[in-house]
Design an enzyme around this catalytic site. Structure first.
Site, short mmCIF file in Angstrom:
data_model
loop_
_atom_site.label_atom_id
_atom_site.label_comp_id
_atom_site.label_asym_id
_atom_site.label_seq_id
_atom_site.Cartn_x
_atom_site.Cartn_y
_atom_site.Cartn_z
N GLU A 169 0.81 -1.23 0.00
CA GLU A 169 0.00 0.00 0.00
C GLU A 169 0.84 1.28 0.00
OE1 GLU A 169 -2.71 -0.66 3.27
OE2 GLU A 169 -3.56 -2.43 2.34
N ASN A 210 2.25 -4.94 -3.15
CA ASN A 210 0.83 -5.28 -3.00
C ASN A 210 0.04 -3.99 -2.73
OD1 ASN A 210 -1.16 -7.43 -2.57
ND2 ASN A 210 -1.12 -6.87 -0.39
N HIS A 246 -10.31 -6.04 -2.76
CA HIS A 246 -11.41 -5.89 -1.80
C HIS A 246 -12.53 -5.16 -2.53
CE1 HIS A 246 -9.07 -7.32 1.57
NE2 HIS A 246 -8.10 -6.48 1.27
N GLU A 274 -6.07 -10.62 -1.87
CA GLU A 274 -6.94 -10.45 -0.69
C GLU A 274 -8.41 -10.38 -1.09
OE1 GLU A 274 -5.60 -7.18 1.78
OE2 GLU A 274 -3.49 -7.64 1.43
N ASP A 276 -12.15 -10.31 -1.52
CA ASP A 276 -13.47 -10.46 -0.91
C ASP A 276 -14.42 -9.49 -1.62
OD1 ASP A 276 -12.71 -8.01 0.30
OD2 ASP A 276 -12.41 -8.92 2.26
O1 9MR Z 1 -7.78 -8.45 7.91
C1 9MR Z 1 -6.87 -7.64 8.63
C2 9MR Z 1 -7.50 -7.19 9.94
O2 9MR Z 1 -7.69 -8.30 10.79
C3 9MR Z 1 -6.62 -6.15 10.59
O3 9MR Z 1 -7.29 -5.63 11.72
C4 9MR Z 1 -6.31 -5.05 9.59
C5 9MR Z 1 -5.45 -3.99 10.20
O4 9MR Z 1 -5.08 -3.05 9.31
O5 9MR Z 1 -5.67 -5.59 8.46
C6 9MR Z 1 -6.51 -6.46 7.76
O6 9MR Z 1 -5.86 -6.91 6.61
C7 9MR Z 1 -5.53 -5.90 5.67
C8 9MR Z 1 -4.27 -6.35 4.95
O7 9MR Z 1 -3.25 -6.66 5.88
C9 9MR Z 1 -3.82 -5.33 3.95
N1 9MR Z 1 -4.86 -4.96 3.03
C10 9MR Z 1 -6.14 -4.63 3.64
C11 9MR Z 1 -6.59 -5.71 4.60
C12 9MR Z 1 -7.97 -5.40 5.17
O8 9MR Z 1 -7.92 -4.26 5.95
#
Ligand code: 9MR
Length: 490
Positions: A169, A210, A246, A274, A276
């Site tokens: 990111e 990513n 997402h 990722e 969904d």
């Molecule tokens: O799914 C993850 C969640 O449990 C955490 O609280 C969150 C914190 O930022 O991160 C989520 O995963 C993220 C991923 O690491 C990077 N891309 C976005 C995902 C969804 O927020």
């Protein structure tokens, strides 16, 4: 590997296969809700036959504490991404005090289930420890801290990670660089530096950048595209681009496939990392149907580009999803509902990966028992499943016929090891006693000479760990009768 074995008419519709596979896990999970529903060819086998992987994000606590979750994670996916366990804030919340417990647990689970691991993530603006974010470090100090972190984490898991999301990111929506602890303090030099440090620490891992909202063509994906192009031109070790994906219901970008293709044309791999697809809750049949179509679109876009290596979902079930806590009023974004039952989207992904769309054969005779110990027999009727077992040490091979039609049938063999036993490679043999003739196999190399069939492991599934299992499948012709042979593992 892509299309090494073309799966032609594999239609595993009988619950016996899933029961046999799950019985070989330490979980004995045959009667768990999600497992009981997943009676078809697992997504991982369908994906492997297409030359891609299918993965999911997992949390260590749920792998050990939620049996339905663990059963699905192990049986359906051949790639796992630690959802949070490898993030900096998880592994080093106190400076110098490293905690690898959950990450180690997930890697061990993956190895025991013949799964690859996507490491996530080494360099990010979020989920960093407070000591790092608020430490007031100079650029020189930050550079050293980052180098040491990458060396420590990528070094610890060297050789065990298929791909690292080295950088996560980096961009704002308009394509400018995101302000973070790294930028602008370190300029943009930390990007190539991070890739180089990761390469030094783990030469075998594919190194990815990513991001989200880069799935379609636009300002943000253009920025990522230009970055990858410039890294390639500099000779920096960039191997792949992760498109998080997402999505919102009905909003899969129309340029997804073209975007995957343009990155591939730069000479890098691409992965959906990722996936969904969230909707406003509650879900309805119409929304679930739309969601299934959206998942299909994503899978097809990946399959259409040979450098698209695989698809990872973000969270096993709707009960596990991060979505409701972040997007108020939204949810139902994954393949399984909150009771770990597969949703229409699960069926859509299976179908897009080449799985069957027909109903189970009425003549199929699955007989799952609570202990999942099918009765061995060597004279099964063509539609029955029998499980003669050949073993070596604490490991065994179990043969079943999950599907059969007029002239052909699909076979499945599970190689499993009890706790305390393991294999580093394997060979399974049997004699076809009634003129059966092998036509193709997947997830193993099989040959038939006369009546003798010999199958050896593929390059990637030779290791069966303590309490772990793997499986392979084949198609063959038959006429007259199709007795189940005794199998030898050796
Ligand atoms: O799914 C993850 C969640 O449990 C955490 O609280 C969150 C914190 O930022 O991160 C989520 O995963 C993220 C991923 O690491 C990077 N891309 C976005 C995902 C969804 O927020």
């Amino acid at each position: 590997m892509r299309q090494l074995f073309t799966r032609r008419a594999v239609r595993l519709r009988n619950a016996a296969v899933a029961v046999t596979v799950l019985a070989s896990t330490a979980l004995g999970a045959a009667l768990l809700p999600g497992a009981a529903q997943a009676a078809d060819t697992p997504l991982r086998d369908l994906a492997a036959a297409k030359g891609v992987y299918v993965g999911n994000a997992v949390a260590g606590g749920k792998l050990s504490g939620t049996p339905a979750y663990a059963a699905i994670a192990g049986a359906q996916f051949n790639s796992l991404t630690p959802e949070n366990a490898m993030k900096w804030g998880s592994v080093e919340s106190t400076r110098g005090s490293l905690n690898w417990a959950e990450a180690d647990q997930i890697v061990a689970f993956a190895q025991a289930h013949n799964q690859q691991v996507r490491g996530h993530t080494l360099v990010w603006h979020s989920q960093n420890p407070n000591w790092l974010t608020n430490g007031g470090f100079s650029a020189t100090e930050l550079n050293t801290i980052l180098q040491q972190h990458i060396a420590a984490e990528a070094g610890r898991y060297a050789g065990k990670i298929y791909a690292w999301d080295v950088l996560n990111e980096l961009f704002n929506e308009d394509g400018t660089y995101r302000t973070s602890v790294w930028y602008p303090a370190l300029g943009t030099g930390f990007i190539a530096n991070s890739l180089n440090w990761a390469r030094q620490a783990d030469p075998a891992a594919k190194l990815y950048i990513n991001d989200y909202n880069v799935e379609g063509i636009g300002a943000k994906s253009d920025a990522l595209y230009n970055l990858v192009k410039s890294l390639k031109a500099q000779g920096a070790p960039i191997d792949g681009v992760g498109l998080q994906a997402h999505f919102i219901l009905g909003q899969v970008p129309s340029t997804l496939q073209a975007n995957i293709q343009r990155f591939a044309d730069l000479g890098v791999d691409v992965a959906i990392t990722e996936l969904d697809i969230r909707m406003q809750t509650p879900s309805t049949d119409a929304k679930l149907t739309q969601q299934a179509a959206d998942y299909t679109t994503v899978v097809k876009a990946c399959l259409a580009v040979s450098r698209c290596k695989g698809i990872t979902g973000w969270d096993i079930s709707d009960a596990d999803s991060w979505v409701p806590s972040v997007f108020s009023g939204y949810g139902a974004a994954t393949l399984y509902d909150e009771g770990y039952q597969p949703k229409p989207a699960y069926r859509a992904v299976a179908t897009a990966l080449g799985g069957s769309t027909t109903s189970p054969s009425p003549t199929a005779t699955a007989s799952p028992s609570p202990t999942a110990t099918a009765t061995p027999t060597t004279t099964a009727t063509p539609t029955a499943t029998a499980t003669p077992t050949g073993g070596t040490g604490g490991c065994s091979a179990t043969y079943s016929v999950p599907n059969q039609w007029n002239t052909g049938f699909s076979g499945n063999v599970v190689v499993a090891c009890a706790a305390g036993s393991s294999l580093s490679n394997w060979k399974v043999s049997w004699d076809f006693g009634a003129g059966q003739q092998l036509t193709q196999a997947w997830n193993a190399t099989c040959t038939q000479t006369g009546t003798r069939v010999t199958c050896t492991n593929a390059a990637w599934n030779g290791t069966v760990g303590s309490g772990g299992s793997t499986s392979f499948g084949f198609n063959a012709n038959w006429s007259g009768s199709n007795p189940v042979p005794a199998v030898t593992l050796g």
